[in-house]
Motif scaffolding. Structure first.
Motif, PDB file in Angstrom:
ATOM      1  N   ARG A   1      22.704 -17.812  -3.623  1.00 51.34           N
ATOM      2  CA  ARG A   1      23.277 -19.047  -4.159  1.00 51.34           C
ATOM      3  C   ARG A   1      23.306 -20.084  -3.049  1.00 51.34           C
ATOM      4  NH1 ARG A   1      24.732 -18.776  -9.670  1.00 51.34           N
ATOM      5  NH2 ARG A   1      25.220 -16.638 -10.134  1.00 51.34           N
ATOM      6  N   ARG A   2      22.977 -21.332  -3.400  1.00 47.18           N
ATOM      7  CA  ARG A   2      22.951 -22.414  -2.413  1.00 47.18           C
ATOM      8  C   ARG A   2      24.105 -23.371  -2.655  1.00 47.18           C
ATOM      9  NH1 ARG A   2      16.869 -24.219  -3.178  1.00 47.18           N
ATOM     10  NH2 ARG A   2      17.799 -24.346  -5.211  1.00 47.18           N
ATOM     11  N   ILE A   3      24.787 -23.711  -1.570  1.00 46.46           N
ATOM     12  CA  ILE A   3      25.934 -24.613  -1.631  1.00 46.46           C
ATOM     13  C   ILE A   3      25.713 -25.756  -0.656  1.00 46.46           C
ATOM     14  CG2 ILE A   3      28.410 -24.838  -1.228  1.00 46.46           C
ATOM     15  CD1 ILE A   3      28.682 -21.895  -2.074  1.00 46.46           C
ATOM     16  N   LEU A   4      25.949 -26.968  -1.136  1.00 48.67           N
ATOM     17  CA  LEU A   4      25.925 -28.134  -0.260  1.00 48.67           C
ATOM     18  C   LEU A   4      27.360 -28.589  -0.047  1.00 48.67           C
ATOM     19  CD1 LEU A   4      24.334 -30.275   1.326  1.00 48.67           C
ATOM     20  CD2 LEU A   4      24.387 -31.682  -0.747  1.00 48.67           C
ATOM     21  N   VAL A   5      27.763 -28.668   1.214  1.00 48.61           N
ATOM     22  CA  VAL A   5      29.093 -29.149   1.578  1.00 48.61           C
ATOM     23  C   VAL A   5      28.967 -30.631   1.935  1.00 48.61           C
ATOM     24  CG1 VAL A   5      30.989 -28.927   3.244  1.00 48.61           C
ATOM     25  CG2 VAL A   5      29.790 -26.874   2.424  1.00 48.61           C
ATOM     26  N   VAL A   6      29.728 -31.474   1.244  1.00 42.76           N
ATOM     27  CA  VAL A   6      29.764 -32.901   1.547  1.00 42.76           C
ATOM     28  C   VAL A   6      31.171 -33.190   2.060  1.00 42.76           C
ATOM     29  CG1 VAL A   6      29.377 -35.239   0.689  1.00 42.76           C
ATOM     30  CG2 VAL A   6      28.113 -33.321  -0.320  1.00 42.76           C
ATOM     31  N   GLU A   7      31.303 -33.202   3.391  1.00 38.31           N
ATOM     32  CA  GLU A   7      32.617 -33.275   4.050  1.00 38.31           C
ATOM     33  C   GLU A   7      32.461 -33.989   5.380  1.00 38.31           C
ATOM     34  OE1 GLU A   7      35.995 -33.499   5.154  1.00 38.31           O
ATOM     35  OE2 GLU A   7      36.095 -32.108   3.453  1.00 38.31           O
ATOM     36  N   ASP A   8      33.291 -35.009   5.619  1.00 40.07           N
ATOM     37  CA  ASP A   8      33.169 -35.775   6.857  1.00 40.07           C
ATOM     38  C   ASP A   8      34.052 -35.255   7.987  1.00 40.07           C
ATOM     39  OD1 ASP A   8      35.303 -36.746   5.206  1.00 40.07           O
ATOM     40  OD2 ASP A   8      35.478 -38.493   6.498  1.00 40.07           O
TER      41      ASP A   8
ATOM     42  N   ASP B   1      24.395 -25.896   3.435  1.00 39.14           N
ATOM     43  CA  ASP B   1      24.029 -27.009   4.283  1.00 39.14           C
ATOM     44  C   ASP B   1      25.172 -28.011   4.183  1.00 39.14           C
ATOM     45  OD1 ASP B   1      22.568 -28.552   6.001  1.00 39.14           O
ATOM     46  OD2 ASP B   1      20.957 -29.007   4.590  1.00 39.14           O
ATOM     47  N   ARG B   2      25.142 -29.024   5.047  1.00 42.45           N
ATOM     48  CA  ARG B   2      26.231 -29.994   5.060  1.00 42.45           C
ATOM     49  C   ARG B   2      25.703 -31.403   5.289  1.00 42.45           C
ATOM     50  NH1 ARG B   2      30.167 -31.354  10.045  1.00 42.45           N
ATOM     51  NH2 ARG B   2      31.360 -32.997   9.038  1.00 42.45           N
ATOM     52  N   VAL B   3      26.304 -32.343   4.604  1.00 47.03           N
ATOM     53  CA  VAL B   3      26.146 -33.757   4.936  1.00 47.03           C
ATOM     54  C   VAL B   3      27.545 -34.314   5.170  1.00 47.03           C
ATOM     55  CG1 VAL B   3      23.964 -34.126   3.741  1.00 47.03           C
ATOM     56  CG2 VAL B   3      26.090 -34.525   2.531  1.00 47.03           C
ATOM     57  N   ALA B   4      27.635 -35.315   6.048  1.00 47.65           N
ATOM     58  CA  ALA B   4      28.950 -35.810   6.458  1.00 47.65           C
ATOM     59  C   ALA B   4      29.295 -37.180   5.887  1.00 47.65           C
ATOM     60  CB  ALA B   4      29.034 -35.855   7.991  1.00 47.65           C
ATOM     61  N   ASN B   5      28.369 -37.802   5.152  1.00 46.66           N
ATOM     62  CA  ASN B   5      28.754 -39.070   4.533  1.00 46.66           C
ATOM     63  C   ASN B   5      28.165 -39.214   3.146  1.00 46.66           C
ATOM     64  OD1 ASN B   5      26.229 -40.639   4.563  1.00 46.66           O
ATOM     65  ND2 ASN B   5      26.448 -40.526   6.782  1.00 46.66           N
ATOM     66  N   GLY B   6      28.821 -40.041   2.378  1.00 40.61           N
ATOM     67  CA  GLY B   6      28.467 -40.178   0.971  1.00 40.61           C
ATOM     68  C   GLY B   6      27.091 -40.748   0.725  1.00 40.61           C
ATOM     69  N   SER B   7      26.620 -41.615   1.618  1.00 39.15           N
ATOM     70  CA  SER B   7      25.335 -42.259   1.369  1.00 39.15           C
ATOM     71  C   SER B   7      24.167 -41.285   1.423  1.00 39.15           C
ATOM     72  CB  SER B   7      25.115 -43.415   2.350  1.00 39.15           C
ATOM     73  OG  SER B   7      25.051 -42.931   3.662  1.00 39.15           O
ATOM     74  N   GLU B   8      24.307 -40.187   2.173  1.00 35.92           N
ATOM     75  CA  GLU B   8      23.238 -39.185   2.266  1.00 35.92           C
ATOM     76  C   GLU B   8      23.337 -38.118   1.177  1.00 35.92           C
ATOM     77  OE1 GLU B   8      23.144 -37.280   6.088  1.00 35.92           O
ATOM     78  OE2 GLU B   8      23.548 -39.153   7.130  1.00 35.92           O
ATOM     79  N   ALA B   9      24.479 -38.032   0.531  1.00 37.27           N
ATOM     80  CA  ALA B   9      24.765 -36.882  -0.322  1.00 37.27           C
ATOM     81  C   ALA B   9      23.831 -36.769  -1.526  1.00 37.27           C
ATOM     82  CB  ALA B   9      26.223 -36.919  -0.787  1.00 37.27           C
TER      83      ALA B   9
END
Length: 138
Positions: free
Chosen positions: A8-15, A35-43
């Protein structure tokens, strides 16, 4: 046992790094790809590229809010099967209703205990890779 399915793949969007580190620990221990992104514009671009099974989505993000991202995911028919679990430090009933109205599959208030988050992730994804057996086996 080849062919039993992918992780299962999870993307964490958390700054906030400290929260992201705790989430990384939990996802690794549970056997999820993440994986993770830290800002909304990339999410949204990352969600479309990765097509995760679940997005752990912070409400308060730089540039674009988690609410906007959730709404955009729900408006994209190619992402219908992506689950969204929203996370916020402002855990009022109004915030929860807003997130659910925009299409979130779950809502968790920070600070949360890792067990609480793990249980919510399992509820949304079903039995994870960590259990090592198909649903219904037993």
């Amino acid at each position: 046992m080849a062919g039993e399915g992918r992780k299962r793949r999870i993307l964490v969007v958390e700054d906030e790094d400290n929260i992201a580190i705790a989430l990384d620990f939990l996802m690794t221990r549970e056997g999820y790809e993440h994986d993770r992104v830290a800002n909304g514009s990339e999410a949204l671009a990352r969600i479309r590229a990765m097509h995760p099974d679940l997005v752990l989505l912070d409400v308060m993000l730089p540039e674009v809010s988690g609410y906007e991202i959730c709404q955009d995911v729900r408006l994209d028919p190619t992402l219908n099967d992506v689950k969204v679990l929203m996370m916020t430090a402002r855990g009022s009933a109004i915030e929860r209703r807003k997130g659910m109205a925009l299409g979130a599959d779950g809502f968790i208030t920070k600070p949360f205990e890792l067990k609480e988050l793990r249980d919510e992730v399992r509820r949304l994804l079903g039995p994870g890779e960590a259990e090592g057996r198909p649903a219904g086996a037993g």
